[in-house]
Design a protein around this motif. Sequence first.
Motif, PDB file in Angstrom:
ATOM      1  N   PHE A   1       0.824  -1.209   0.000  1.00 33.53           N
ATOM      2  CA  PHE A   1       0.000   0.000   0.000  1.00 33.53           C
ATOM      3  C   PHE A   1       0.863   1.266   0.000  1.00 33.53           C
ATOM      4  N   GLY A   2       1.900   1.317   0.846  1.00 32.42           N
ATOM      5  CA  GLY A   2       2.738   2.515   0.928  1.00 32.42           C
ATOM      6  C   GLY A   2       3.429   2.819  -0.387  1.00 32.42           C
TER       7      GLY A   2
ATOM      8  N   VAL B   1      13.800   3.298  -7.993  1.00 36.16           N
ATOM      9  CA  VAL B   1      14.372   4.125  -6.926  1.00 36.16           C
ATOM     10  C   VAL B   1      13.476   4.105  -5.697  1.00 36.16           C
ATOM     11  N   LEU B   2      12.186   4.307  -5.897  1.00 34.74           N
ATOM     12  CA  LEU B   2      11.267   4.313  -4.759  1.00 34.74           C
ATOM     13  C   LEU B   2      11.218   2.950  -4.091  1.00 34.74           C
ATOM     14  N   GLY B   3      11.351   1.887  -4.905  1.00 31.09           N
ATOM     15  CA  GLY B   3      11.325   0.540  -4.353  1.00 31.09           C
ATOM     16  C   GLY B   3      12.463   0.252  -3.399  1.00 31.09           C
ATOM     17  N   LYS B   4      13.548   1.017  -3.485  1.00 32.79           N
ATOM     18  CA  LYS B   4      14.647   0.866  -2.540  1.00 32.79           C
ATOM     19  C   LYS B   4      14.271   1.386  -1.163  1.00 32.79           C
ATOM     20  N   ILE B   5      13.330   2.323  -1.131  1.00 34.51           N
ATOM     21  CA  ILE B   5      12.898   2.928   0.133  1.00 34.51           C
ATOM     22  C   ILE B   5      11.632   2.244   0.650  1.00 34.51           C
ATOM     23  N   LEU B   6      10.684   2.070  -0.238  1.00 34.28           N
ATOM     24  CA  LEU B   6       9.411   1.424   0.103  1.00 34.28           C
ATOM     25  C   LEU B   6       9.276   0.173  -0.772  1.00 34.28           C
ATOM     26  N   PRO B   7       9.465  -0.999  -0.211  1.00 37.81           N
ATOM     27  CA  PRO B   7       9.395  -2.230  -1.012  1.00 37.81           C
ATOM     28  C   PRO B   7       8.099  -2.305  -1.806  1.00 37.81           C
ATOM     29  N   MET B   8       8.211  -2.782  -3.045  1.00 44.75           N
ATOM     30  CA  MET B   8       7.054  -2.835  -3.928  1.00 44.75           C
ATOM     31  C   MET B   8       6.044  -3.892  -3.512  1.00 44.75           C
ATOM     32  N   ARG B   9       6.537  -5.015  -3.023  1.00 46.10           N
ATOM     33  CA  ARG B   9       5.697  -6.202  -2.929  1.00 46.10           C
ATOM     34  C   ARG B   9       5.561  -6.702  -1.497  1.00 46.10           C
ATOM     35  N   VAL B  10       4.388  -7.228  -1.188  1.00 44.63           N
ATOM     36  CA  VAL B  10       4.159  -7.835   0.123  1.00 44.63           C
ATOM     37  C   VAL B  10       4.831  -9.203   0.170  1.00 44.63           C
TER      38      VAL B  10
END
Length: 442
Positions: free
Chosen positions: A159-160, A411-420
Amino acid sequence: MRQCLSGTWARQACAMAAASAALLSPAAAFAQTAPAAPNGADTVWILVSSALVLLMCLPGLSLFYGGLVRAKNFLAVMVQVGAIAAAASLLWVLVGYGLAFGPVTHGWIGQLSGAGLGTLATVRSGTSLPENAFALFQLCFAAITPALMAGAWVDRARFGFVVAFCALWGLLVYAPAAHWIWGGGWMASQFGTLDFAGGIVVHTTAGVSALVVAWLVGPRTGFNKTLMLPHSPALTMLGAGLLWVGWFGFNGGSALAGNAAAASAILNTHTAACAAALVWIAIEAHHVGKPTSVGFATGAVAGLATVTPAAGMIAPSMAALFGLVAAFVCYGMIQLVKQRWRIDDSLDVFAVHGVGGMIGSLGLALAMHPTLGGTGYATGMTLAKQLHAQVLSVGVTALWSAAVTWVLAVVLGKILPMRVSEDDEREGLDITAHGERAWEMD
């Protein structure tokens, strides 16, 4: 101004062109002189259209997508759509409107004057609308466009990440594309690109970006191995109905006035949806043995997306043809994406919205020809020039969307993981992400 033919539709088209040529797309707002005061009737129509576009997004898209997922992810989809729309709306008020529709300098992005919508004009240049009404209508487009992408990553995206990605995407992908075509930017001013209501700005950007994120996030556990059936086709049909009705404001409102162009856009919108829905279930009956409710709903949305860029510039007969082509091409593209490319674009955002928007954006160059009942070309434009402009704009917008989306997501995935996690995916996002269940199962 344009070549006119005999016949009722041709006379109406020419009259419409003469009366409201400047209102065929929001980009034309920069080419005209505004009246001294807003027109009340036009303003009311745009306010109603804004409400219809929001109707498409919050209940319409939420129910359409929600019915297509498994029961354990129904609320998660609805919350994602709502949160995306809310974040996009706030950013539009703060900076997005300025980036898309601020004063033009180099044609790539608008000036950030009047951030926060604090200094709006009494009348938006080139329209008969108060600028706050124009900004509201465009806000609703900015809200639903990133929300369309939510269907690509259902069942497994965090979600984030979803909310943060879509918020930034609206500023980095959507706002520039809107400026290039609707805000007086380089595509419209240098090449004469047309996009009546969002085939390029909305559907191409969202469809291509959704495909990229779906590829990056990876497929659902069991993709192409186990059946992942919609948990409620009835809710999907209800959502499709709300989308269908709301699309009258989406396309009709893009005339920016309550005039013949708006009526033409609504008539063509309905015609294309009807044709696509019926052809889709005919294909489905031949291919899988039965016409389904989900097929009818998906076909209708494909027709709506495909006619969107041309809605106010073509004849109803051409709108029906757009719907027919949309059904065949989008149906085939679903199979290509999932079976050949093996990308889990879960709810077919690219195949339906992206491909549909591109087909319509290219097809309008031919369908707007006066001999086919269209409104005709602007001064200095020909079929060849218009087609060149459309091909160039679709191609550049698709490449821009793909490249920026890839960089932003990685880039964002390094901070906020994409997947549960796999466990959370198995349990369902309703309970693991939001601590709630849509349905209590005995």
